[in-house]
Write a protein that holds these residues in place. Structure first.
Motif, PDB file in Angstrom:
ATOM      1  N   ALA A 172       0.829  -1.207   0.000  1.00  0.00           N
ATOM      2  CA  ALA A 172       0.000   0.000   0.000  1.00  0.00           C
ATOM      3  C   ALA A 172       0.859   1.252   0.000  1.00  0.00           C
ATOM      4  CB  ALA A 172      -0.932  -0.002   1.210  1.00  0.00           C
ATOM      5  N   LEU A 173       1.963   1.229   0.769  1.00  0.00           N
ATOM      6  CA  LEU A 173       2.877   2.371   0.770  1.00  0.00           C
ATOM      7  C   LEU A 173       3.546   2.522  -0.588  1.00  0.00           C
ATOM      8  CD1 LEU A 173       4.519   1.920   4.295  1.00  0.00           C
ATOM      9  CD2 LEU A 173       2.714   3.523   3.641  1.00  0.00           C
ATOM     10  N   GLU A 174       3.908   1.401  -1.211  1.00  0.00           N
ATOM     11  CA  GLU A 174       4.506   1.455  -2.545  1.00  0.00           C
ATOM     12  C   GLU A 174       3.511   2.007  -3.561  1.00  0.00           C
ATOM     13  OE1 GLU A 174       5.833  -2.471  -3.388  1.00  0.00           O
ATOM     14  OE2 GLU A 174       7.400  -2.458  -1.838  1.00  0.00           O
ATOM     15  N   ASN A 175       2.236   1.662  -3.407  1.00  0.00           N
ATOM     16  CA  ASN A 175       1.220   2.121  -4.350  1.00  0.00           C
ATOM     17  C   ASN A 175       1.068   3.639  -4.354  1.00  0.00           C
ATOM     18  OD1 ASN A 175       0.672  -0.473  -5.149  1.00  0.00           O
ATOM     19  ND2 ASN A 175      -1.191  -0.697  -3.918  1.00  0.00           N
ATOM     20  N   LEU A 176       1.428   4.285  -3.248  1.00  0.00           N
ATOM     21  CA  LEU A 176       1.347   5.748  -3.196  1.00  0.00           C
ATOM     22  C   LEU A 176       2.270   6.389  -4.212  1.00  0.00           C
ATOM     23  CD1 LEU A 176       1.266   6.258   0.688  1.00  0.00           C
ATOM     24  CD2 LEU A 176      -0.645   6.604  -0.903  1.00  0.00           C
ATOM     25  N   HIS A 177       3.279   5.629  -4.689  1.00  0.00           N
ATOM     26  CA  HIS A 177       4.234   6.156  -5.666  1.00  0.00           C
ATOM     27  C   HIS A 177       4.057   5.524  -7.047  1.00  0.00           C
ATOM     28  CE1 HIS A 177       6.455   8.208  -2.472  1.00  0.00           C
ATOM     29  NE2 HIS A 177       6.239   7.130  -1.746  1.00  0.00           N
ATOM     30  N   ASP A 178       2.991   4.765  -7.218  1.00  0.00           N
ATOM     31  CA  ASP A 178       2.696   4.114  -8.491  1.00  0.00           C
ATOM     32  C   ASP A 178       1.623   4.919  -9.196  1.00  0.00           C
ATOM     33  OD1 ASP A 178       1.945   2.515 -10.600  1.00  0.00           O
ATOM     34  OD2 ASP A 178       1.762   0.675  -9.437  1.00  0.00           O
ATOM     35  N   SER A 179       1.982   5.544 -10.306  1.00  0.00           N
ATOM     36  CA  SER A 179       1.045   6.428 -10.996  1.00  0.00           C
ATOM     37  C   SER A 179      -0.175   5.687 -11.524  1.00  0.00           C
ATOM     38  CB  SER A 179       1.748   7.152 -12.156  1.00  0.00           C
ATOM     39  OG  SER A 179       2.233   6.209 -13.104  1.00  0.00           O
ATOM     40  N   ALA A 180      -0.084   4.375 -11.668  1.00  0.00           N
ATOM     41  CA  ALA A 180      -1.237   3.608 -12.141  1.00  0.00           C
ATOM     42  C   ALA A 180      -2.279   3.387 -11.045  1.00  0.00           C
ATOM     43  CB  ALA A 180      -0.785   2.257 -12.697  1.00  0.00           C
ATOM     44  N   GLN A 181      -1.872   3.593  -9.790  1.00  0.00           N
ATOM     45  CA  GLN A 181      -2.777   3.377  -8.668  1.00  0.00           C
ATOM     46  C   GLN A 181      -3.471   4.690  -8.285  1.00  0.00           C
ATOM     47  OE1 GLN A 181      -3.499   0.497  -7.141  1.00  0.00           O
ATOM     48  NE2 GLN A 181      -1.994  -0.764  -8.250  1.00  0.00           N
ATOM     49  N   ILE A 182      -4.733   4.583  -7.916  1.00  0.00           N
ATOM     50  CA  ILE A 182      -5.461   5.744  -7.403  1.00  0.00           C
ATOM     51  C   ILE A 182      -5.644   5.626  -5.898  1.00  0.00           C
ATOM     52  CG2 ILE A 182      -7.606   7.075  -7.491  1.00  0.00           C
ATOM     53  CD1 ILE A 182      -7.947   6.211 -10.383  1.00  0.00           C
ATOM     54  N   LYS A 183      -6.282   4.563  -5.441  1.00  0.00           N
ATOM     55  CA  LYS A 183      -6.565   4.414  -4.014  1.00  0.00           C
ATOM     56  C   LYS A 183      -6.378   2.964  -3.591  1.00  0.00           C
ATOM     57  CE  LYS A 183      -8.163   6.258  -0.138  1.00  0.00           C
ATOM     58  NZ  LYS A 183      -7.460   7.405   0.497  1.00  0.00           N
ATOM     59  N   SER A 184      -5.565   2.764  -2.560  1.00  0.00           N
ATOM     60  CA  SER A 184      -5.443   1.449  -1.936  1.00  0.00           C
ATOM     61  C   SER A 184      -6.304   1.428  -0.683  1.00  0.00           C
ATOM     62  CB  SER A 184      -3.997   1.162  -1.570  1.00  0.00           C
ATOM     63  OG  SER A 184      -3.184   1.054  -2.725  1.00  0.00           O
ATOM     64  N   VAL A 185      -6.917   0.278  -0.440  1.00  0.00           N
ATOM     65  CA  VAL A 185      -7.766   0.117   0.740  1.00  0.00           C
ATOM     66  C   VAL A 185      -7.263  -1.074   1.545  1.00  0.00           C
ATOM     67  CG1 VAL A 185     -10.090  -0.495   1.540  1.00  0.00           C
ATOM     68  CG2 VAL A 185      -9.803   1.190  -0.277  1.00  0.00           C
ATOM     69  N   PHE A 186      -7.149  -0.869   2.838  1.00  0.00           N
ATOM     70  CA  PHE A 186      -6.680  -1.881   3.778  1.00  0.00           C
ATOM     71  C   PHE A 186      -7.852  -2.680   4.312  1.00  0.00           C
ATOM     72  CE2 PHE A 186      -6.368  -2.727   8.361  1.00  0.00           C
ATOM     73  CZ  PHE A 186      -5.282  -3.577   8.405  1.00  0.00           C
ATOM     74  N   THR A 187      -7.735  -3.996   4.293  1.00  0.00           N
ATOM     75  CA  THR A 187      -8.683  -4.872   4.966  1.00  0.00           C
ATOM     76  C   THR A 187      -7.887  -5.806   5.863  1.00  0.00           C
ATOM     77  OG1 THR A 187      -8.623  -6.453   3.134  1.00  0.00           O
ATOM     78  CG2 THR A 187     -10.345  -4.797   3.070  1.00  0.00           C
ATOM     79  N   PRO A 188      -8.205  -5.882   7.162  1.00  0.00           N
ATOM     80  CA  PRO A 188      -7.363  -6.647   8.076  1.00  0.00           C
ATOM     81  C   PRO A 188      -7.415  -8.149   7.876  1.00  0.00           C
ATOM     82  CG  PRO A 188      -9.305  -5.828   9.199  1.00  0.00           C
ATOM     83  CD  PRO A 188      -9.298  -5.191   7.854  1.00  0.00           C
ATOM     84  N   ALA A 189      -8.519  -8.680   7.301  1.00  0.00           N
ATOM     85  CA  ALA A 189      -8.651 -10.134   7.142  1.00  0.00           C
ATOM     86  C   ALA A 189      -7.706 -10.653   6.061  1.00  0.00           C
ATOM     87  CB  ALA A 189     -10.087 -10.470   6.790  1.00  0.00           C
TER      88      ALA A 189
END
Length: 348
Positions: free
Chosen positions: A331-348
């Motif tokens: 998810a932290l890496e996705n913050l620097h991936d221009s192809a990604q818009i929003k990552s969502v965390f699910t604990p399960a």
């Protein structure tokens, strides 16, 4: 209501300072009087989380981050009632003291002791958290994967409130991240006759067009001025309002130039605290420009949730990745991936 007075162990993401973080086993929080114990369902991953990781914003370590929270009510602290156990809720993470001069003036967003779950106290990147009962907003039939965008929608709504658009305004938004895309929609709801979105990623601009942007402009933040000619073709005299939602100094400087005389610039993006922009005071003076800032939402969660429930803000295409506890680093890496818009965390 079910009592939640005994603790256990749970897994959580913990920021420890200096850019370090880890997945740890920590005590499950215990709900006190006035609080609910919540089981985490979804938490949005935000650029602010990375600022917090490196000690920015209002970080206080060790920290369980995560402030864009959808959860399920498990129980309550002693003598406390609220929505039925099992109710799915959005959590308003903001915390205000209620006693400072700003709070007493009805301006809690300026609270001198402002705090937030996931920023300076335990948040949602965990299996459980606690929150004040007054901060819980039942989502009804809204899907959790949509409701998780309530907090960023609330922040964008506060920005639109600050901007105070005149009817039929011509608006430019720099940035097509999650909040930029939400802002573009809210601005139309607030009365903009036309919204243009400028950003460096073509796929994100496609989402902006799908959600109602009249024009989109592909631009390079490293050479923001190169987009100026194309923007001038759309609005030769500049735009009535320009929203800088990237945190880029060069984009902010362009935003000032692209604002029509008598217009308003909204500084929405989170820049580094030490960043300095080159803005000529004479230009602000002679063109009677207004520069406004938007820091954090205050009491906007209810309206934001309604905007999502009513379909005024659409979320298709905004969530591009889901991550769990074991792969939070992605998810932290996705913050620097221009192809990604929003990552969502699910604990399960």
């Amino acid at each position: 209501m079910t009592d939640a007075s005994t603790g256990a162990a749970m897994r959580a993401v913990v920021f420890t300072g200096g850019g370090d973080w880890g997945l740890e086993t920590v005590p499950q929080p215990v709900a006190r009087h006035g609080e609910a114990l919540l089981r985490v369902l979804r938490v949005g991953v935000c650029g602010t989380d990375e600022h917090l990781l490196h000690g920015g914003f209002i970080a206080r370590f060790p920290l369980v981050p995560g402030h864009e929270i959808v959860a399920e009510v498990v129980g309550y602290g002693p003598g406390t009632t609220g929505p039925d156990v099992g109710t799915r809720v959005v959590v308003d993470p903001t915390i205000f003291c209620g006693n400072c001069s700003a709070c007493k003036r009805g301006r809690p967003g300026y609270c001198t002791d402002f705090g937030s779950l996931g920023c300076d106290r335990a948040g949602g990147f965990a299996e459980y958290l606690t929150a004040g009962v007054e901060k819980l907003f039942p989502i009804g039939g809204l899907a959790p994967e949509v409701a998780v965008l309530t907090e960023p929608t609330a922040c964008a709504m506060h920005g639109v409130d600050v901007l105070a658009l005149e009817p039929a305004a011509d608006v430019l938004v720099f940035g097509a991240g999650p909040t930029g895309l939400i802002l573009a929609q809210l601005l139309r709801v607030a009365g903009a006759a036309r919204v243009t979105v400028a950003a460096p990623t073509a796929s994100k601009l496609e989402v902006a067009r799908a959600h109602g942007a009249a024009h989109t402009v592909l631009m390079d933040r490293a050479n923001a001025g190169a987009a100026e000619a194309q923007l001038r073709e759309i609005a030769p005299e500049g735009f009535d309002a320009v929203v800088e939602a990237t945190g880029s100094v060069s984009v902010l400087e362009l935003a000032v130039r692209m604002t029509r005389t008598g217009g308003t610039v909204l500084v929405y993006g989170l820049a580094q605290e030490a960043a300095i922009a080159a803005i000529r005071p004479y230009e602000i003076f002679s063109r009677e420009l207004t520069i406004r800032g938007s820091f954090a939402q205050a009491n906007c969660i209810g309206r934001a949730l309604f905007a999502l429930q009513s379909g005024s803000v659409r979320t298709e295409g905004l969530v591009t990745a889901e991550v769990g506890l074991d792969d939070f680093g992605a998810a932290l890496e996705n913050l620097h991936d221009s192809a990604q818009i929003k990552s969502v965390f699910t604990p399960a």
